[in-house]
Design an enzyme around this catalytic site. Structure first.
Site, PDB file in Angstrom:
ATOM      1  CB  CYS A  18      13.104  10.523 -39.011  1.00 44.50           C
ATOM      2  SG  CYS A  18      12.221   9.936 -37.546  1.00 44.50           S
TER       3      CYS A  18
ATOM      4  CG  HIS B 236      13.533   5.435 -40.271  1.00 43.35           C
ATOM      5  ND1 HIS B 236      14.775   5.799 -39.820  1.00 43.35           N
ATOM      6  CD2 HIS B 236      12.647   5.945 -39.373  1.00 43.35           C
ATOM      7  CE1 HIS B 236      14.655   6.486 -38.695  1.00 43.35           C
ATOM      8  NE2 HIS B 236      13.364   6.577 -38.411  1.00 43.35           N
TER       9      HIS B 236
ATOM     10  CD  GLU C  41      16.681   3.919 -42.310  1.00 40.94           C
ATOM     11  OE1 GLU C  41      16.187   3.574 -41.216  1.00 40.94           O
ATOM     12  OE2 GLU C  41      16.354   4.972 -42.894  1.00 40.94           O
TER      13      GLU C  41
END
Length: 380
Positions: free
Chosen positions: A264, A354, A356
């Protein structure tokens, strides 16, 4: 003003956009006033992770899903120490949360943390307006904060824009801390916190990585004091054009040839470190359903996004940089925005989204394994 959930639901509220468009509804969360950049998020779930994502600092988030709050709020899913959004806009909040993990309602948490919101407006019309006109400054006013419209509009237009805003130091940790490896420790990573989400070091810890999370002001000496096998640059808010310090640190890491991974804001920092520019998107990518193609494999992933800026790098060629050749590794299939960079002559890469997956799909989890492979290769 402190108020109860039942009381706030009766209080009138207005959302005022900088171009003069006004939406009227009722208060949701705290009663008062707030200012920020109005943006929309297309996720149908994961509002707790969204609200506690530091990348949403100084933004008023519009939920495009019509009903929000069904699963309440719990103590496990926060991505940071607090809610960061400047305000929250929903159409139809759940009257009664229903989830075995919930300890309280969403609106109770918004009130507890002083987050001003608005409910009962046409969020579809608002989203279409932002898509056509672009993200813009806005204000939410409720209760005694409501004054004549001309005055409200003037106050919104007096707010600073997101372009040129330096916010990453506001949200980053002030003190270094360590997230220990789960099981046997295999590697040490220095993670520069520009607005890191809690799940990110956890994903690395699951792979045997001891993560030293460092403040955004960390120096190259701070990074290498932990003797890292790799260096990570996190997500974060604001305009990457203001992040000269992290860019200089990124270049120092590239010069040493340490395996490097950015996500990001970290992707934008890598872009700048390589000599590319950045620019503000019209309305950005926010949500957990964005299609991205990994150009190195041809695979299409459904991914989680939260960014209003992007890297300006050529899609159709390999570029020469002071650190060797670089290619665009990932691209958004909606609008061809650069979603990842990969160096061909040094162990470094980044993505704009992202991996995660908190909240969001797990299609991109392999990127943490790719980081591990770079560190394995460097050690060998």
């Amino acid at each position: 003003m402190t108020t109860s959930t039942r009381e706030s639901a009766k209080v009138p509220a207005v959302l005022v956009l900088e171009d003069g468009r006004i939406f009227r509804g009722r208060a949701y969360g705290a009663v008062g006033e707030t200012f920020g950049e109005a943006v929309f998020s297309t996720g149908m779930t994961g509002y707790q992770e969204t609200l506690t994502d530091p990348s949403y600092d100084r933004q008023i988030v519009v939920a495009t899903a019509p009903q929000i709050g069904n699963t309440g709020w719990n103590d496990e899913d926060d991505e940071s120490r607090r809610i960061w959004v400047a305000g929250y806009v929903v159409r139809d909040p759940a009257r009664v949360p229903s989830n075995w993990r919930a300890t309280r309602s969403l609106d109770d948490e918004l009130i507890a943390q002083g987050v001003v919101g608005i409910r009962g407006i046409d969020t579809r019309a608002l989203t279409r307006h932002l898509r056509e006109r672009g993200s813009m400054r806005a204000g939410i006013f409720s209760g005694e904060a409501i004054v004549p419209e001309a005055e409200l509009l003037a106050r919104v237009q007096a707010q600073p824009p997101m372009k040129g805003a330096s916010l990453y130091e506001e949200v980053a940790t002030q003190e270094a801390y360590v997230v220990p490896a789960m099981g046997e420790k295999r590697f040490t990573v220095a993670a520069v916190d520009l607005g890191i989400k809690g799940m990110t070091p956890r994903r690395m810890a699951e792979r045997g990585i001891e993560v030293h999370v460092l403040p955004a002001t960390a120096t190259v000496e701070d990074v290498y004091a932990v003797n890292p096998d790799g260096v990570f640059f996190s997500n974060g808010p604001g305009d990457p054009a203001t992040a000269d310090g992290p860019v200089a640190l990124m270049r120092a890491v590239l010069e040493r040839g340490t395996p490097l991974f950015g996500i990001c804001f970290g992707n934008q920092i890598l872009g700048r470190a390589l000599g590319f520019g950045t620019y503000k998107l019209k309305y950005g990518h926010r949500g957990i359903n964005q299609p991205v193609q990994d150009r190195t494999t041809g695979k299409v992933e459904v991914t989680a996004h939260n960014h209003g800026f992007a890297v300006d790098a050529p899609l159709d060629k390999v570029s020469e940089t002071p650190y060797g050749r670089v290619e665009v590794s990932h691209v958004c299939l909606n609008d061809n925005v650069v979603e990842g960079l990969r160096l061909l002559d040094r162990p470094a890469f980044s993505v704009q989204y992202h991996p995660e997956a908190a909240a969001g799909p797990h299609d991109a989890a392999y990127l943490f394994d790719r980081f591990v492979s770079l560190m394995e290769g460097q050690r060998a």
